[in-house]
Design an enzyme around this catalytic site. Structure first.
Site, PDB file in Angstrom:
ATOM      1  N   ASP A 167     -11.516  -1.570  13.395  1.00  0.00           N
ATOM      2  CA  ASP A 167     -12.050  -1.303  11.875  1.00  0.00           C
ATOM      3  C   ASP A 167     -13.102  -1.891  11.842  1.00  0.00           C
ATOM      4  OD1 ASP A 167      -9.581  -0.486  11.030  1.00  0.00           O
ATOM      5  OD2 ASP A 167      -8.600  -2.499  11.389  1.00  0.00           O
ATOM      6  N   CYS A 205     -11.307  -9.419  15.711  1.00  0.00           N
ATOM      7  CA  CYS A 205     -10.311  -9.544  14.689  1.00  0.00           C
ATOM      8  C   CYS A 205     -10.613  -8.780  13.379  1.00  0.00           C
ATOM      9  CB  CYS A 205      -9.828 -10.887  14.159  1.00  0.00           C
ATOM     10  SG  CYS A 205      -8.809 -11.278  12.994  1.00  0.00           S
ATOM     11  N   ARG A 224       7.212   0.334   2.125  1.00  0.00           N
ATOM     12  CA  ARG A 224       7.117  -0.865   2.910  1.00  0.00           C
ATOM     13  C   ARG A 224       6.072  -1.819   2.436  1.00  0.00           C
ATOM     14  NH1 ARG A 224       5.094   3.835   4.859  1.00  0.00           N
ATOM     15  NH2 ARG A 224       3.450   3.759   6.496  1.00  0.00           N
ATOM     16  N   CYS A 249      -8.823 -13.441  18.182  1.00  0.00           N
ATOM     17  CA  CYS A 249      -9.562 -12.550  19.085  1.00  0.00           C
ATOM     18  C   CYS A 249     -10.948 -11.934  18.374  1.00  0.00           C
ATOM     19  CB  CYS A 249      -8.627 -10.946  18.648  1.00  0.00           C
ATOM     20  SG  CYS A 249      -7.002 -11.256  19.238  1.00  0.00           S
ATOM     21  N   ARG A 308      -9.289  -9.191  10.313  1.00  0.00           N
ATOM     22  CA  ARG A 308      -9.151 -10.224   9.277  1.00  0.00           C
ATOM     23  C   ARG A 308      -9.989 -11.517   9.590  1.00  0.00           C
ATOM     24  NH1 ARG A 308      -3.494  -8.229   8.691  1.00  0.00           N
ATOM     25  NH2 ARG A 308      -3.727  -6.647   6.940  1.00  0.00           N
ATOM     26  N   ASP A 336      -7.239   3.268   9.975  1.00  0.00           N
ATOM     27  CA  ASP A 336      -6.946   2.542   8.770  1.00  0.00           C
ATOM     28  C   ASP A 336      -8.113   2.700   7.914  1.00  0.00           C
ATOM     29  OD1 ASP A 336      -5.490   1.206   7.092  1.00  0.00           O
ATOM     30  OD2 ASP A 336      -4.752  -0.129   8.532  1.00  0.00           O
ATOM     31  N   LYS A 341      -3.114   4.546   6.578  1.00  0.00           N
ATOM     32  CA  LYS A 341      -3.522   4.812   7.949  1.00  0.00           C
ATOM     33  C   LYS A 341      -3.640   6.445   8.165  1.00  0.00           C
ATOM     34  CE  LYS A 341      -1.542   0.708  10.017  1.00  0.00           C
ATOM     35  NZ  LYS A 341      -0.954   0.357   8.742  1.00  0.00           N
ATOM     36  N   ARG A 355       0.862  -1.351  -0.050  1.00  0.00           N
ATOM     37  CA  ARG A 355      -0.017  -0.005   0.012  1.00  0.00           C
ATOM     38  C   ARG A 355       0.838   1.150  -0.176  1.00  0.00           C
ATOM     39  NH1 ARG A 355      -5.031  -0.847   2.576  1.00  0.00           N
ATOM     40  NH2 ARG A 355      -3.767  -1.809   4.233  1.00  0.00           N
ATOM     41  N   TYR A 356       1.947   1.244   0.572  1.00  0.00           N
ATOM     42  CA  TYR A 356       2.769   2.399   0.720  1.00  0.00           C
ATOM     43  C   TYR A 356       4.198   2.187  -0.163  1.00  0.00           C
ATOM     44  CZ  TYR A 356      -0.238   2.839   4.913  1.00  0.00           C
ATOM     45  OH  TYR A 356      -1.148   3.039   5.624  1.00  0.00           O
ATOM     46  N   CYS A 401      -3.623 -17.788  13.852  1.00  0.00           N
ATOM     47  CA  CYS A 401      -3.131 -17.264  15.194  1.00  0.00           C
ATOM     48  C   CYS A 401      -3.074 -18.317  16.235  1.00  0.00           C
ATOM     49  CB  CYS A 401      -3.907 -16.028  15.452  1.00  0.00           C
ATOM     50  SG  CYS A 401      -3.747 -14.670  14.264  1.00  0.00           S
TER      51      CYS A 401
HETATM   52  C1  LIG Z   1      -0.409  -0.856   8.689  1.00  0.00           C
HETATM   53  C2  LIG Z   1       0.354  -1.148   7.317  1.00  0.00           C
HETATM   54  C3  LIG Z   1       1.841  -1.120   7.255  1.00  0.00           C
HETATM   55  C4  LIG Z   1       2.422  -0.292   8.392  1.00  0.00           C
HETATM   56  O1  LIG Z   1       2.347   1.041   8.594  1.00  0.00           O
HETATM   57  P1  LIG Z   1       3.032   1.732   9.617  1.00  0.00           P
HETATM   58  O2  LIG Z   1       2.426   3.133   9.562  1.00  0.00           O
HETATM   59  O3  LIG Z   1       4.348   1.908   8.948  1.00  0.00           O
HETATM   60  O4  LIG Z   1       3.070   1.131  10.914  1.00  0.00           O
HETATM   61  C5  LIG Z   1       2.231  -1.277   6.022  1.00  0.00           C
HETATM   62  N1  LIG Z   1       1.643  -1.731   4.892  1.00  0.00           N
HETATM   63  C6  LIG Z   1       0.562  -2.020   5.108  1.00  0.00           C
HETATM   64  C7  LIG Z   1      -0.345  -2.482   3.797  1.00  0.00           C
HETATM   65  C8  LIG Z   1      -0.161  -1.783   6.316  1.00  0.00           C
HETATM   66  O5  LIG Z   1      -1.486  -1.880   6.390  1.00  0.00           O
END
Ligand SMILES: *Cc1c(COP(=O)(O)O)cnc(C)c1O
Length: 321
Positions: A274, A114, A98, A111, A116, A311, A318, A94-95, A107
């Protein structure tokens, strides 16, 4: 089989077993008429329940309630839009810098809130992780600096399975550090062995983000076993879900964040719950969440305070609230 694997086999998974251990309320029993997310409680987590308190914050997180059958219109099986950023099974990107991978969509314990819950413990094709194609994708995307093992819970893989994945990730030079998201130190602290910590140390810099929601989850076993990680240079953060009737009091959260800081875990995120199907009874409004955060800010040391995060349901990621 190792001690923790034997322990996992003793999980409470049926209504009969649960009722042999605790007196359930009518609403808890009724939950089993139409249970859409299985019962799965570790013996350790179950031992933290106050059996005389039907409102026990541990109990409510792991024992199903009839309220789970109420699905709101705005609730969604994919509540944060993961599938809009799912270029191959078991990976969410998504980003730019990362991405998330899901080595195990299961798990130690489940929970009830959850996010998911529609895919955890099931064989959904979008989450079926295969190491080779994932590694190829990561090699091709040199903008990715951080890889996050999430799930499910990556720490229910055994040491060898985990080491294989980490070693391969370590070979990709543009990945600068690795992060693991887990609830195992809370639900199955026996899993956090000195051997695991030693193995993980080979793949530092490593950050572990522990999902923890209530001060009572910080058991003596939790404290003892995270020490193995700390002795091996592994950085520890926490993430907490804001949950109605469980931790939606300033004093409860302050107690949690103080205790975490005291044992060397930096509170990182407090999540707005969520819009997962059947979890409405756990959600409080963002407005109420912001009020709690502002009370915390007025009274509590900055290093104890996480960021309050939403989120976005549309998959855009986020946002700090
Ligand atoms: C939550 C999430 C992250 C991590 O986000 P941070 O703000 O860096 O903790 C990375 N990728 C995805 C797809 C996420 O949903």
């Amino acid at each position: 089989m190792t001690t923790w694997q034997k322990e996992l086999q003793k999980n409470i998974r049926t209504l009969d077993e649960l009722q042999s251990q605790i007196d359930l309320t009518k609403n808890e029993i009724a939950a089993f008429d139409n249970l859409n997310f299985p019962l799965n409680i570790t013996r350790h987590y179950f031992s933290l329940i106050d059996k005389n308190d039907s409102n026990c914050p541990i109990r409510k997180q792991c024992i199903p309630n009839k309220q789970e059958q109420t699905i709101q219109k705005k609730e969604e099986p994919d509540p944060i839009g993961d599938l809009k950023h799912n270029p191959l099974p078991g990976l969410i990107h998504r980003y730019p810098d990362r991405c998330l991978i899901f080595p195990k969509m299961f798990c130690a314990g489940f929970c009830r809130f959850c996010f998911r819950r529609s895919v955890a413990g099931k064989n959904n094709k979008n989450y079926q992780f295969k190491l080779k194609p994932v590694l190829n994708y990561l090699k091709k995307h040199s903008g990715i600096k951080e890889i996050i093992l999430s799930g499910g819970d990556p720490l229910i893989l055994d040491d060898n399975q985990l080491a294989e994945i980490l070693a391969k990730l370590n070979e990709i030079k543009h990945l600068r550090w690795i992060r693991i998201h887990t609830r195992v130190p809370v639900t199955l602290p026996q899993r956090v062995t000195p051997q695991l910590a030693k193995m993980l140390q080979q793949y530092c810099p490593l950050w572990i983000v522990i999902h923890i929601n209530h001060p009572r989850e910080i058991s003596p076993e939790f404290i003892k076993n995270i020490t193995h990680l700390q002795k091996n240079q592994i950085n520890l953060l926490s993430q907490t879900v804001l949950l109605k009737g469980i931790n939606d009091k300033t004093k409860t959260l302050q107690g949690l964040f103080y205790k975490l800081t005291e044992v060397g875990i930096k509170p990182y995120y407090l999540h707005q719950a969520d819009l997962a199907p059947g979890t409405g009874h756990f959600r409080i409004s963002i407005k109420k969440g912001q009020k709690i955060m502002s009370e915390l800010q007025k009274t509590t040391s900055g290093i104890c305070l996480p960021k309050y995060m939403l989120d976005s349901p549309d998959g855009t990621g986020k946002k700090c609230l």
